[in-house]
Scaffold this active site. Structure first.
Site, PDB file in Angstrom:
ATOM      1  N   ASP A 171       0.863  -1.172   0.000  1.00  0.00           N
ATOM      2  CA  ASP A 171       0.000   0.000   0.000  1.00  0.00           C
ATOM      3  C   ASP A 171       0.908   1.233   0.000  1.00  0.00           C
ATOM      4  O   ASP A 171       2.077   1.131   0.385  1.00  0.00           O
ATOM      5  CB  ASP A 171      -0.872  -0.063   1.263  1.00  0.00           C
ATOM      6  CG  ASP A 171      -1.868   1.074   1.328  1.00  0.00           C
ATOM      7  OD1 ASP A 171      -2.375   1.461   0.270  1.00  0.00           O
ATOM      8  OD2 ASP A 171      -2.139   1.566   2.441  1.00  0.00           O
ATOM      9  N   ASP A 212      -3.144  -0.853   5.636  1.00  0.00           N
ATOM     10  CA  ASP A 212      -3.622  -0.368   6.932  1.00  0.00           C
ATOM     11  C   ASP A 212      -5.125  -0.149   6.959  1.00  0.00           C
ATOM     12  O   ASP A 212      -5.714  -0.036   8.018  1.00  0.00           O
ATOM     13  CB  ASP A 212      -2.903   0.934   7.323  1.00  0.00           C
ATOM     14  CG  ASP A 212      -3.078   2.023   6.269  1.00  0.00           C
ATOM     15  OD1 ASP A 212      -3.711   1.751   5.229  1.00  0.00           O
ATOM     16  OD2 ASP A 212      -2.595   3.147   6.485  1.00  0.00           O
TER      17      ASP A 212
END
Length: 1032
Positions: free
Chosen positions: A386, A726
């Protein structure tokens, strides 16, 4: 509503939310249920389909039968709640604790030990039945010890896993949520679980969104979608449809995201499991996880060791029959040989080694939830990372300034220590800083004077907070500036105007006002008729317009958010006390003076470029997968090295050569940025081609379903995939990956639950440390297993010669246990502390199909070479002691039946001396003790040669203090078992003459010299025959 007519409450497409069907009493067929579950999972993998964002307000009102000012009636809401159920997510199925415990007790390697224990009990049962009161209890003791080893190790592993789960529980922050709804025209605060489809809901800054809502009105509303889409910037919301994609349009706010400022009102279009977040949660909990690489390796090892054990057992069973033994004796021999092949201490050794590494990783900010994940990280060949918060700092920071027709670079490092600066003495900077500090709604939270400015918590959106911190560091305290220049009027930023304006009293002239403005550069520039250059005001000209356009394109091309700044000193008739009307605009808003541009970005973490470079050296492919804009994603990818210098995308090459993209030679393109909209229509084969063809890949604007598809694509090509994330949007990919890595600080609870490992510092660089530790433990586990398995041969061969040559038993079962669970344990574990032989981050990831933990070469070395030398050492000592006592080696052949006869008390040795049964047994147990000591002595050399697989010991050195302790421990333990009074009764261990300790020493030296020569040839002739046959 007509009486008796049900209210229409369906949302379209994938998010259809139907009333719950009545529960059927009949038992449904299980097979269709499973098929339906699989079909549901496939449906969840598809993109979100809805059209509520495209409907007009009248169509929306008709569809949900709701009044857009009064909302639903209380009775209607109760009816819908009864039909659809509460607005909650279905909790994922949890594994009961007893099932987790049983997995530790009966899974993998434990199964082999349980089999061994059962065979021991079976052999003892046969003995008891056959020999009655004279039955040998060795097999009973061995069975009990094996059972105890499995239970103790299982409890230890379960405790480790449970401890990690408890750490997980501490991340949860359960806060009861409330929602503000309008029913029957009245505002009421209700529990979020009672929100229903069609409800009219009002949200304000600080609220968590209670459901998926179609916005019908908004005032300066901004939402933080970072957990759902990965966008680090707050997104403004308005009633208008701005995009075909429901995830990108501005008139929908999503369940579980946060409203950071402003207010909005809207109609609930999905609740609970039918929300976008609910679909992601359902998809995550529905995914099945495959076996970890280490679990596969242990399974492979069990098959290998079982095959060897069964082959030897069956071979000697038939040999026993041929040699004239009874079938009962042959069965006991068969069981004995199979059990002797079971390395009793290896399960505990592997568990302790993995636990030690997990603790070492925790000290380096990698919390491992599952012990097996320790090694998985070392096997990783592809990392899908990410962007926001993992590669970047997760805070907007001023990156560049443009004033006086020059672009200046700001300090974006985490500690603000790079020393980058710009001409702060320029008068233009004075104006620019004043606008950025005053025309700004962000502020520092109180009581943070001792906290560094860059790390202080603020109120306000990310961009304004970035400007606030930058001005505080680079200019003056903003609070002082605001006290001297009080604000008297303001127009907040909104998505229609695309600017923010404020009017302030001037500090050096308390009667005059200044109008300050910031916003979208092109919008701000349109307000201006002049510009500042070196503090002097000049009329706007074509050169300035061209310079502005070039600077704007340059900064925008870096993926940065650019803001323009301008001001106007208001005429004297707008003096102190003037009532400024921001609705009717009773003050001038044209002919402003342009001051400059400031651009911001969520900058990369300082350690990330080096970490990405290490990954590349280690043969690991790093792919960026983000929900953010392609330009921003590409800029960050270039700055951290995911797209390396010189590897341009087709668009970059086309722009550089000034040719159409279609004319770019595909062979010269090594990097690609793939937009989510392209991925949406892609077949699996096309995705596979991209993953195979390009070395450097960025996926931007991806949905959670697409992240999952990317992971599955990498796995299809045989990669071991690690995924970092996350947000809620990352959780399906985290769950599907071979190892999911969540962020400990910014990560959502959903992502932490889905992951196998948590980065406590949210830093991508910690992953590289984890990879290094994972590779090291795989290497060291190989060494530890090679060391442990080697002693299997000197443990098995005495039993085989006992059958074939019918000699007194050279090594007893109890003595074998003393080796496997006593002297070998600490040295085997000490190899987990061994430092790497070379830079393990310079080699390619291991191939799970060919590079096994235990391969034929390791078995060949342990059993066929080193183990055989060890067996020779043991037999040499055995025959020396028997010869000293009067039994020459040749006279021992075929003596077993007489030797073990309890009634025979006058057995003659080679010199005619007579021996009673008791005397013979004392000599036999003394020989078994000596055989045991011999194994310990040759295991010294084995431990030292197992330190390296290729390097010479003289290069590696003896820096491993735990290993030195292991050598001392096994020697002291062996002496303790031999010489402590009472051991002759409890363990049948007898004291030895000192000179008997030296019998095995030449063999120990031989092992060391032989292996050093072997490694020297391997180093001199890499890829040669010896390496192919013996390098494990």
């Amino acid at each position: 509503m007509e009486p008796g007519k049900e209210k229409e409450v369906e949302a379209p497409g994938e998010l259809n939310q139907k009333p719950r069907p009545s529960t059927r009493s009949s038992t449904t067929n299980r097979q269709p249920k499973m098929k339906r579950r699989k079909k549901d999972l496939e449906e969840l993998k598809k993109e979100v389909v809805m059209d509520d964002h495209k409907l007009t307000l009248d169509e929306l009102s008709a569809k949900y039968s709701v009044d857009l000012t009064k909302g639903l009636s209380i009775l209607e809401a109760q009816d819908i709640l009864f039909q659809n159920g509460p607005n909650v997510l279905t909790p994922p199925p949890t594994t009961p604790e007893w099932v987790k415990f049983c997995r530790q007790l009966f899974g993998g390697f434990s199964l082999l030990l349980w089999t061994g224990a059962c065979l021991c009990f079976l052999a003892y049962g046969i003995h008891v039945n056959y020999y009655k009161e004279n039955a040998n209890k060795d097999n009973l003791y061995l069975g009990i010890v094996l059972s105890a080893v499995v239970i103790i190790t299982g409890c230890f592993s379960y405790y480790q896993e449970a401890k990690s789960s408890k750490i997980m529980e501490s991340f949860k922050n359960m806060v009861p949520q409330q929602a503000l709804v309008i029913r029957d025209g009245e505002k009421m605060q209700i529990n979020v679980r009672d929100v229903v489809l069609g409800d009219l809901v009002e949200v304000k800054g600080g609220d968590q969104i209670p459901a998926d809502i179609r916005v019908i009105s908004a005032q300066g509303c901004k939402v933080d979608n970072s957990s759902l889409t990965g966008e680090s910037e707050p997104q403004s919301r308005c009633p208008d449809c701005t995009h075909e994609n429901p995830l990108e349009t501005r008139n929908i706010i999503f369940f579980s995201t946060n409203c950071v400022e402003g207010t909005a009102r809207g109609i609930v279009i999905a609740t609970g499991d039918y929300t976008v977040m609910g679909r992601i949660a359902s998809l995550t909990s529905g995914l099945q996880m495959g076996k970890t690489p280490i679990a596969t390796e242990i399974e492979h090892f069990i098959h290998l060791i079982t095959a060897v054990a069964v082959f030897l057992g069956v071979s000697f069973f038939w040999l026993s029959i041929i040699l004239g033994y009874t079938w009962l004796d042959a069965v006991i021999f068969l069981i004995g040989i199979i059990v002797a092949n079971v390395p009793e201490g290896l399960l505990a050794t592997v568990t302790v080694c993995l636990t030690l590494t997990a603790k070492r990783m925790a000290r380096k900010n990698c919390l491992v939830k599952n012990l097996e994940a320790v090694e998985t990280l070392g096997s990783t060949s592809t990392i899908c990372s990410d962007k926001t918060g993992t590669l970047t700092q997760n805070r907007m920071t001023v990156a560049h300034l443009w004033f006086d027709k020059t672009v200046y670079e700001a300090d974006t490092s985490e500690e603000q220590t790079t020393g980058k600066t710009f001409p702060k003495s320029s008068d233009t900077w004075f104006y620019l800083a004043r606008i950025a500090g005053l025309c700004n709604r962000a502020d520092f939270k109180p009581h943070q004077e001792s906290v560094p400015i860059a790390k202080r918590a603020t109120t306000g959106d990310a961009s304004e907070s970035a400007l606030l911190k930058f001005i505080e560091q680079s200019y003056n305290p903003v609070s002082e500036m605001r006290q001297k220049n009080p604000k008297v009027a303001e127009i907040p930023f909104n998505s229609t105007n695309k600017y923010q304006m404020s009017i302030h009293l001037l500090e050096d002239n308390s009667e005059a006002h200044v109008l300050l403005m910031k916003g979208a550069p092109e919008r701000i520039f349109d307000f201006c008729s002049s510009f500042l250059l070196n503090g002097q005001e000049y009329p706007m000209d074509e050169e300035m317009k061209m310079d502005f356009q070039n600077a704007y394109i340059e900064l925008g091309g870096l993926g940065e958010r650019v803001l323009g700044f301008c001001f106007l000193n208001l005429p004297s008739n707008f003096s102190k006390g003037f009532q400024f009307n921001t609705d009717e605009l009773n003050f001038p808003m044209e002919n402003l003076c342009f001051a400059g541009l400031i651009s911001m970005i969520d900058p990369p973490r300082t350690a990330v470029p080096d970490a990405v470079s290490k990954c590349r050296s280690a043969g690991i492919k790093v792919i960026m997968v983000t929900g953010d804009h392609p330009i921003t994603a590409k800029a960050i990818a270039k700055s951290v090295g995911i797209i390396s210098e010189g590897n341009d995308t087709a668009e970059d090459i086309a722009a550089r050569l000034n040719i159409p993209i279609s004319q770019v030679n595909n062979k010269s393109v090594k990097a690609i940025v793939v937009h989510g909209s392209e991925l949406k229509d892609m077949e699996s084969q096309q995705l596979d081609d991209i993953l195979k063809s390009y070395k450097e890949i960025v996926f931007a604007r991806t949905s959670p379903q697409q992240k999952l598809i990317i992971v599955e694509g990498c796995q299809r090509l045989g990669a071991i995939v690690a995924v970092t994330g996350d947000g809620v949007n990352d959780s399906p990919a985290l769950k599907k990956a071979d190892i999911g890595i969540a962020m400990g600080i910014t990560g959502s609870d959903v992502s932490k639950q889905a992951a196998d490992m948590i980065l406590l510092d949210d830093n991508f660089a910690s992953i590289v440390t984890g990879v290094e530790e994972g590779r090291l433990i795989f290497d060291n586990l190989k060494k530890s297993i090679a060391y442990t398995l080697t002693s299997n041969i000197p443990e098995i061969t005495p039993f085989l010669l006992f059958i074939i040559l019918s000699i007194p038993l050279p090594l007893g079962t109890i003595t074998i246990l003393c080796i496997d669970l006593g002297t070998d344990m600490v040295p085997a574990i000490s190899l987990a502390y061994e430092s790497p032989e070379s830079d393990i981050m310079k080699r390619l990831p291991r191939n799970p199909k060919t590079d096994n933990l235990v391969n034929n070469r390791l078995i060949g070395m342990a059993y066929g070479q080193i183990g055989m030398i060890q067996a020779l050492a043991g037999f040499f000592t055995y025959f020396v002691i028997l010869a000293e006592n009067g039994f020459k080696p040749l006279d021992l052949l075929g003596i077993r039946l007489y030797w073990d006869d309890t009634q025979l008390n006058d057995l003659e040795d080679s010199y005619g001396q007579q021996w009673t049964y008791e005397q013979r047994k004392v000599v036999e147990f003394t020989c078994q003790t000596a055989f045991f000591i011999s194994i310990v002595i040759v295991q010294w050399a084995d431990l030292i040669i197992c330190k390296t697989r290729r390097n010479s010991l003289f290069k590696q050195g003896m820096k491993n203090k735990i290993l030195i302790f292991g050598l001392l421990e096994e020697t002291v333990l062996a002496a303790f078992l031999s010489y402590v009074p009472g051991m002759d009764v409890s363990l049948r261990m007898y004291p030895l003459k000192i000179n008997w300790w030296f019998c095995a020493l030449p063999y120990s030296v031989l092992i060391f010299v032989y292996d050093e020569i072997r490694k020297l040839i391997i180093r001199r002739r890499p890829g040669g025959w010896l390496e192919k046959e013996t390098y494990y």
